[in-house]
Write a protein that holds these residues in place. Structure first.
Motif, PDB file in Angstrom:
ATOM      1  N   PRO A 142       0.993  -1.116   0.115  1.00 16.60           N
ATOM      2  CA  PRO A 142      -0.033  -0.007   0.083  1.00 16.60           C
ATOM      3  C   PRO A 142       0.731   1.124   0.030  1.00 16.60           C
ATOM      4  O   PRO A 142       0.366   2.295  -0.701  1.00 16.60           O
ATOM      5  CB  PRO A 142      -0.802  -0.116   1.480  1.00 16.60           C
ATOM      6  N   VAL A 143       2.039   1.368   0.895  1.00 15.45           N
ATOM      7  CA  VAL A 143       2.662   2.480   0.919  1.00 15.45           C
ATOM      8  C   VAL A 143       3.365   2.610  -0.610  1.00 15.45           C
ATOM      9  O   VAL A 143       3.407   4.088  -1.325  1.00 15.45           O
ATOM     10  CB  VAL A 143       4.036   2.310   1.799  1.00 15.45           C
ATOM     11  N   LEU A 144       3.939   1.638  -1.140  1.00 15.26           N
ATOM     12  CA  LEU A 144       4.704   1.896  -2.478  1.00 15.26           C
ATOM     13  C   LEU A 144       3.670   2.320  -3.382  1.00 15.26           C
ATOM     14  O   LEU A 144       3.885   3.178  -4.569  1.00 15.26           O
ATOM     15  CB  LEU A 144       5.460   0.451  -2.807  1.00 15.26           C
ATOM     16  N   THR A 145       2.235   1.686  -3.518  1.00 17.78           N
ATOM     17  CA  THR A 145       1.553   1.890  -4.447  1.00 17.78           C
ATOM     18  C   THR A 145       1.134   3.359  -4.357  1.00 17.78           C
ATOM     19  O   THR A 145       0.852   4.085  -5.402  1.00 17.78           O
ATOM     20  CB  THR A 145       0.252   1.052  -4.503  1.00 17.78           C
ATOM     21  N   GLU A 146       0.672   3.891  -3.236  1.00 14.96           N
ATOM     22  CA  GLU A 146       0.534   5.059  -2.883  1.00 14.96           C
ATOM     23  C   GLU A 146       1.579   6.334  -3.386  1.00 14.96           C
ATOM     24  O   GLU A 146       1.138   7.152  -4.119  1.00 14.96           O
ATOM     25  CB  GLU A 146      -0.031   5.598  -1.458  1.00 14.96           C
ATOM     26  N   LEU A 147       2.693   6.044  -3.102  1.00 11.60           N
ATOM     27  CA  LEU A 147       4.109   6.786  -3.678  1.00 11.60           C
ATOM     28  C   LEU A 147       3.894   6.849  -5.166  1.00 11.60           C
ATOM     29  O   LEU A 147       3.996   7.875  -5.767  1.00 11.60           O
ATOM     30  CB  LEU A 147       5.141   6.294  -3.191  1.00 11.60           C
TER      31      LEU A 147
END
Length: 278
Positions: A142-147
Motif C-alpha cells: 500500500p505504501v509503495l502503491t500510494e507513492l
C-alpha cells in the motif's frame, strides 16, 4: 607558577582533576545514553530541568554540562539555548548514520558515483526482503502503491516526480523488515537523495526528459511493486538492480564526478531532522 603547581592555566584545574572531571562526565553521559537508547527517555520528549537531572548524579554543573555536550555531539539530544533552555531527546535514525557517513566520505574525497555503486548492492537486497515479508500486502505494497500513484499524477513536474521517486526508493529500504539492512541502506539512500534532489532542482529547465520517459521509469516502479506483491524475491531483486542502473544514469551523466559535499550532507540532515530546509 602554573607549571610548578601542575595547574592548567586555561581550565584552572590540575591534570589529575581534569582526568576526574572527564571521567565523571563520561559516566553521566554513559548512563543517560543507556536510558535514551533503551527507551526510558523517548523521542521528542524534553529532559527534566538541569537542576533536577543533575541532582540525580550528584555532580557539578560543569561536569553535567560536559556530559550533555557529549550526547549532543552524538545526535542523541538537542540542547536549546536562551530563555527556553532544556534539552530534547532524539531517537537515532538512518539520517544520523547518513550524516556521519557523509562527513567521513567527504573527508576522503569520495564522489557520489561511489554511493551509487553501493546502492546497487544493497537496495536490491531490500526489495527482495520486502517480497519475502509475510505481511507485505498490508505493510509494504500500500505504501509503495500510494507513492507510485502520486508520482504518476505529477509526472510533468521534474522536481516533484524526482522527490516522490526518491521517497519510493527510501520506502523500499525502510520497509524491508531487517533493521540493520534498513539502517545501512537508508544512510546511502539519504546521501543519494540529496544529490539527486539537487540535480533535479538545478536542471528542470536545461535538461529535457520527456514525460514519456518519466512514465517509463515509473512503469518500472509498478513492475517492482507487482513482484513484491507476488512474493517473487528474485524478480524484485533483479528489477530493482536494473531500475537503479537506469535511473542513476541521469544525474551521474550530468555530474559524472561530483564529490560528496559536507554542506549538502548537513543541509539534508537539518531538513530531515527539523522538516525545514537547511
Amino acid at each position: 607558577m602554573w607549571k610548578e603547581a601542575g595547574i592548567n592555566p586555561q581550565s584552572g584545574r590540575s591534570p589529575a582533576s581534569n582526568v576526574r572531571f572527564a571521567r565523571l562526565a563520561e559516566q553521566v553521559a554513559d548512563d543517560l545514553r543507556s536510558r535514551l537508547l533503551v527507551g526510558d527517555l523517548v523521542d521528542a520528549t524534553e529532559l527534566p530541568i538541569e537542576e533536577s537531572l543533575r541532582s540525580q548524579y550528584g555532580v557539578s554543573k560543569p561536569t553535567f554540562r560536559e556530559a550533555m555536550r557529549v550526547l549532543e555531539a552524538e545526535g542523541l539530544i538537542t540542547i536549546r539555548r536562551g530563555a527556553i533552555g532544556g534539552a530534547v531527546v532524539h531517537r537515532l535514525e538512518a539520517e544520523h548514520v547518513a550524516y556521519t557517513l557523509g562527513m567521513a566520505l567527504a573527508g576522503r574525497g569520495v564522489d557520489i558515483s561511489d554511493v551509487a555503486q553501493a546502492l546497487q548492492e544493497v537496495e536490491p537486497a531490500c526489495a527482495a526482503a520486502c517480497a519475502l515479508r509475510a505481511d507485505r500486502a498490508q505493510v509494504v505494497v500500500p505504501v509503495l502503491t500510494e507513492l507510485h500513484e502520486q508520482a504518476v499524477a505529477v509526472v510533468d513536474n521534474l522536481v516533484a516526480v524526482t522527490t516522490l521517486s526518491r521517497k519510493f526508493h527510501e520506502a523500499i529500504v525502510d520497509l524491508c523488515g531487517n533493521q540493520s539492512l534498513s539502517m545501512l541502506a537508508g544512510a546511502l539512500e539519504s546521501l543519494w537523495s540529496s544529490h539527486e534532489s539537487a540535480w533535479a532542482n538545478r536542471r528542470p529547465e536545461g535538461l529535457d526528459i520527456p514525460p514519456s520517459e518519466r512514465l517509463d521509469v515509473l512503469g518500472e516502479h509498478r513492475r517492482l511493486i507487482d513482484s513484491i506483491a507476488d512474493g517473487d524475491a528474485d524478480a524484485a531483486r533483479s528489477l530493482a538492480l536494473r531500475h537503479l542502473i537506469s535511473s542513476q544514469n541521469y544525474p551521474t551523466a550530468e555530474w559524472p564526478e561530483v564529490l560528496i559535499s559536507p554542506a549538502s550532507v548537513r543541509a539534508r540532515f537539518i531538513e530531515t531532522s527539523t522538516g525545514s530546509p537547511g
